[in-house]
Every structure is written in C-alpha cells, then in structure tokens.
Enzyme design. Structure first.
Site, mmCIF file in Angstrom:
data_model
loop_
_atom_site.group_PDB
_atom_site.id
_atom_site.type_symbol
_atom_site.label_atom_id
_atom_site.label_comp_id
_atom_site.label_asym_id
_atom_site.label_seq_id
_atom_site.Cartn_x
_atom_site.Cartn_y
_atom_site.Cartn_z
ATOM 1 N N SER A 27 83.206 76.286 33.725
ATOM 2 C CA SER A 27 82.338 77.433 33.337
ATOM 3 C C SER A 27 82.745 77.629 31.838
ATOM 4 O O SER A 27 82.673 76.685 31.128
ATOM 5 C CB SER A 27 82.447 78.594 34.414
ATOM 6 O OG SER A 27 81.464 79.363 33.918
ATOM 7 N N HIS A 54 78.350 75.502 34.700
ATOM 8 C CA HIS A 54 77.376 76.533 34.616
ATOM 9 C C HIS A 54 76.326 76.886 33.277
ATOM 10 O O HIS A 54 77.177 76.553 32.383
ATOM 11 C CB HIS A 54 78.210 77.894 34.679
ATOM 12 C CG HIS A 54 78.698 78.048 36.063
ATOM 13 N ND1 HIS A 54 79.847 78.899 36.260
ATOM 14 C CD2 HIS A 54 78.904 77.481 37.325
ATOM 15 C CE1 HIS A 54 80.232 78.846 37.284
ATOM 16 N NE2 HIS A 54 79.564 77.985 38.209
ATOM 17 N N ASP A 147 83.869 80.914 41.181
ATOM 18 C CA ASP A 147 82.993 79.586 41.594
ATOM 19 C C ASP A 147 84.074 78.527 41.496
ATOM 20 O O ASP A 147 84.840 78.331 40.675
ATOM 21 C CB ASP A 147 81.797 79.195 40.820
ATOM 22 C CG ASP A 147 81.039 78.279 41.538
ATOM 23 O OD1 ASP A 147 81.033 78.150 42.828
ATOM 24 O OD2 ASP A 147 80.283 77.618 40.778
#
Length: 205
Positions: A27, A54, A147
């Site tokens: 990310s 992401h 995540d």
C-alpha cells in the site's frame, strides 16, 4: 511455520523452495518498494508474480506501464478469465478484487471493499490459499493499514511460504506490523533479502 515460532530474519544457507506463484501486496510506499524488488529480476524468471497495490478507483492505473518500463519480465494487467502464465508479472486493476481460480485463471470481483480497499490484498491471498494450498509464496510489503494481515495468516496456516518486509525497512510500517501480529510469518526481511529469497524460488515439479 507454526504460530509462536519466531520468524527467520535472514535466509538460511542453501535456501530453496518450490512454488507455483508469488503474490505481493503493498500500500503506502508500495510503488517504490515493488520497483526495488522487481526491477532486478531477470526476463527469464520462472514463476508468475501477481501484485496488488492499493489504488484510487476513480483514476486509471499506470502501474502496468510503469513496471513494463522498469522490469525485464513481461508485464500485464490481470483480467477476468486470463490464464496465468509462467514468467509474467501481473498487476491487479483498480476497482476490482483479484482472485485466482483453481484452473489457474484470474477472476475479478466487484464485491464491497475489504479493509477499505478494492483490490484487497486479503482477498487475493485468501483465494490463492484456497486454490494452491502450500504451493505459493505470499509477500507483504509497506503499507498504512492492516489489509493483507489476515490473508497472510490464512496462507501460512495452509503451508504457503509467508514473507513480511521488516517494519524498520518499510516506508510505512503499519501493514508489516499488523501481519506479524496476526501470525508469525516464515520470514521478516528487508527488501534486499526478499529479492534474494525470490531468486531462490523454483517452479513446482
């Protein structure tokens, strides 16, 4: 590696591991980390690599073009029903969850975001664990949320090789820390050692 066993912080001598695929999630800070990890891999790298980063859903992704320019491996954006080929770097498209089917084709899903993310690293890792069992490597890099932590834990419980970037080496350490807290990975390594590990992965017979 069983829960409670401390992760290795360096590669053992003679390390080798068979796998059918490498999956990498990242990310915040992930573009730079992925380029550092992937740009030196040879054009003849034997395994397919799939990445989830992401991305904003309202903007076109330029990651495939960026990686194609900087990496020797052939690079493609993953698409629904696209067969996985060895030696190809696949990039998850924005706005969809990316999954792997048991017949080694990709699937895209418009299901709700997971951990506020779509594509979600958890969703990819979970689908790979279900499709491939122990025969893949799951790698989690820098990021600002959690995540990937549960997906990596699921992968590790099924016997997959699990690797987390050393939080001290990460641009943003939250995601690696969350993964380590969820379940001890096999390795916690800086990027340079993850790159070496990837060079010691071999195709499953």
């Amino acid at each position: 590696m069983k829960v409670g066993t401390a992760p290795a912080t360096s590669l053992p001598a003679g390390f080798r591991r068979a796998a059918r695929m490498v999956a990498i999630g990242a990310s915040a800070g992930g573009v730079e980390a992925l380029l550092s990890l992937l740009a030196t891999l040879p054009a003849g790298y034997a395994l397919p690599i799939v990445t989830v980063l992401h991305l904003p859903e309202d903007r076109e992704s330029l990651l495939t073009e960026l990686f194609a320019k900087r990496c020797a491996m052939p690079t493609r954006e993953a698409a629904d029903k696209l067969p996985v080929e060895p030696g190809v770097l696949y990039v998850a498209p924005p706005g969809y969850h990316l999954l792997l089917e048991s017949d080694m084709t990709f699937a895209l899903s418009c299901d709700a975001p997971v951990r506020f993310s779509r594509p979600s690293i958890d969703v990819l890792f979970d689908s790979l664990a279900d499709a491939l069992g122990a025969e893949f490597a799951a790698v989690l890099l820098t990021g600002a949320n959690d995540d990937g932590a549960q997906g990596l834990a699921h992968a590790g419980a099924g016997g997959a090789l699990t690797v987390v970037q050393d939080p001290a080496d990460a641009a943003v350490p939250d995601m690696p820390r969350a993964a380590i807290a969820a379940r001890d990975p096999d390795f916690v390594l800086p990027l340079k050692d993850i790159r070496e590990l990837m060079n010691h992965l071999e195709p499953c017979p």
